[in-house]
Scaffold this motif. Sequence first.
Motif, short mmCIF file in Angstrom:
data_model
loop_
_atom_site.label_atom_id
_atom_site.label_comp_id
_atom_site.label_asym_id
_atom_site.label_seq_id
_atom_site.Cartn_x
_atom_site.Cartn_y
_atom_site.Cartn_z
N ALA A 14 5.15 5.27 1.84
CA ALA A 14 5.45 6.60 2.37
C ALA A 14 6.17 6.50 3.71
O ALA A 14 7.13 7.23 3.99
CB ALA A 14 4.17 7.41 2.51
N ASP A 15 5.71 5.57 4.55
CA ASP A 15 6.36 5.36 5.85
C ASP A 15 7.79 4.87 5.66
O ASP A 15 8.72 5.34 6.33
CB ASP A 15 5.55 4.34 6.65
N ALA A 16 7.99 3.94 4.72
CA ALA A 16 9.33 3.41 4.47
C ALA A 16 10.26 4.49 3.93
O ALA A 16 11.45 4.53 4.28
CB ALA A 16 9.26 2.24 3.49
N ASP A 27 8.77 15.83 0.50
CA ASP A 27 7.39 15.53 0.13
C ASP A 27 7.30 14.96 -1.29
O ASP A 27 6.51 14.04 -1.56
CB ASP A 27 6.52 16.78 0.24
N ALA A 28 8.10 15.49 -2.20
CA ALA A 28 8.06 15.02 -3.59
C ALA A 28 8.52 13.57 -3.69
O ALA A 28 7.96 12.77 -4.47
CB ALA A 28 8.91 15.91 -4.47
N VAL A 29 9.54 13.21 -2.92
CA VAL A 29 10.02 11.83 -2.94
C VAL A 29 8.94 10.88 -2.42
O VAL A 29 8.65 9.85 -3.03
CB VAL A 29 11.32 11.69 -2.12
N GLU A 30 8.32 11.23 -1.30
CA GLU A 30 7.29 10.36 -0.74
C GLU A 30 6.10 10.27 -1.68
O GLU A 30 5.49 9.19 -1.83
CB GLU A 30 6.90 10.87 0.65
N ALA A 31 5.77 11.35 -2.37
CA ALA A 31 4.66 11.31 -3.33
C ALA A 31 4.98 10.38 -4.50
O ALA A 31 4.09 9.69 -5.01
CB ALA A 31 4.37 12.72 -3.85
N ALA A 32 6.24 10.33 -4.93
CA ALA A 32 6.60 9.45 -6.04
C ALA A 32 6.39 7.99 -5.67
O ALA A 32 5.97 7.18 -6.51
CB ALA A 32 8.05 9.69 -6.44
N PHE A 33 6.69 7.63 -4.42
CA PHE A 33 6.49 6.25 -4.01
C PHE A 33 5.02 5.88 -3.89
O PHE A 33 4.68 4.70 -3.86
CB PHE A 33 7.20 5.99 -2.68
N THR A 34 4.15 6.85 -3.81
CA THR A 34 2.72 6.55 -3.63
C THR A 34 1.93 6.67 -4.91
O THR A 34 0.73 6.44 -4.90
CB THR A 34 2.10 7.47 -2.56
N ARG A 35 2.55 7.02 -6.04
CA ARG A 35 1.78 7.17 -7.28
C ARG A 35 1.98 6.06 -8.30
O ARG A 35 1.41 6.10 -9.38
CB ARG A 35 2.08 8.51 -7.94
N GLY A 36 2.83 5.05 -7.97
CA GLY A 36 2.99 3.94 -8.92
C GLY A 36 1.72 3.11 -9.00
O GLY A 36 1.17 2.67 -8.00
N GLU A 37 1.23 2.90 -10.19
CA GLU A 37 0.04 2.08 -10.40
C GLU A 37 0.42 0.76 -11.04
O GLU A 37 1.37 0.68 -11.83
CB GLU A 37 -0.96 2.82 -11.32
N GLY A 60 0.80 -1.21 0.00
CA GLY A 60 0.00 0.00 0.00
C GLY A 60 0.84 1.27 0.00
O GLY A 60 2.01 1.27 0.37
N SER A 61 0.20 2.36 -0.40
CA SER A 61 0.89 3.64 -0.45
C SER A 61 1.34 4.11 0.93
O SER A 61 2.41 4.71 1.08
CB SER A 61 -0.03 4.70 -1.08
#
Length: 344
Positions: free
Chosen positions: A283-285, A330-340, A278-279
């Motif tokens: 983000a936590d990692a 924030d941008a790095v964490e957002a990148a890890f949460t947008r992979g589909e 999950g996203s």
Amino acid sequence: MAPPEPRPRAGLDPIARAYRLGTVTACRYLPDGLLNRNWRLDTDAGAFALKELDALDPDSARRSLALTASVAADGVPVAAAVPAADGTTVAEIGGHGYYLTPWIDGTHLLGPDMDAGTSFHMGAVIGRIHTALARPGLLPEAGPSTEGPPTVATAHDRIGDYLDQIAARAEPDAFDRAAEPLLRSRLDLIAAHERLRPSEDPPAGPAGWTHGDCQNWNLLWRGDRIAAVLDWDRVRPNPYGEEIVRAATYQFALPDGRIDLDNVAALVAGYRTVAGIGSDALADAARRRWWRLLTSVWHLKYHYYLDRTASDRVFFSDERLLRWWTANLDAVEAAFTRGEAGRS
């Protein structure tokens, strides 16, 4: 005149006898390994990669090598160990441990070499590693370490130790002079961001057995596909998100310290074609990995305590990565949460 290349401490002839290689016609040192020493051997029996164990005991190496045949059956590309004449995968010769694998032609891709396709494929391979190591009965059930994120006090002690060592030197060398201002600046960076230290709660998301060192020098590429995942010496239970983030941030780091965030998203998408995560876990990692990088100077142990300089370059590249990552958290964490999830 350049110094001679390092040679195996046990000598080439005893190693050749132990593995029934015949005559060794060429021995080329491979300088990219940080903890153990590696060579290419050309012999009567073919071409091989030889590893001399410095940072791993032979029994642990044997356990790790035994996994490669199993994970290969689950679609993970590996370089399987060549058994010695006595059947063992690790030969102990002259007080030193060695193992041998067939030589596989390929390259180590770095950040500028990667694109969305290779990143997607890399993510899928990491997913296969995690599912293969989770096969029931392959490894004992074990949870990841519950050690909390390093404290600010711990980071100050670590960094202060090396600052004290540099200050005590009568004649600081070029490395000392380059490292000292970076260490002092690191203390300021920690002070400015200590409010962002991750929670003491256990990491979010799934966990299990992981490769443990899935980074660019352990991935051998042939074209746009991974030909072999190398060095299974650090297999251990960990949060899957931790391995994904560590692999991505090392693989996609550019020379100036930037991370290619589009490739990060592509890797996550590839992983999700094979295994679920999950996203929130990613983000936590990412936050935990950033904090560990911020508070760690592991490289300096080898320089100042073990008199080994192989990790010096990684200290400076990690420093560039850390500065950019901190400015773009924030941008790095957002990148890890947008992979589909998509097509493998």
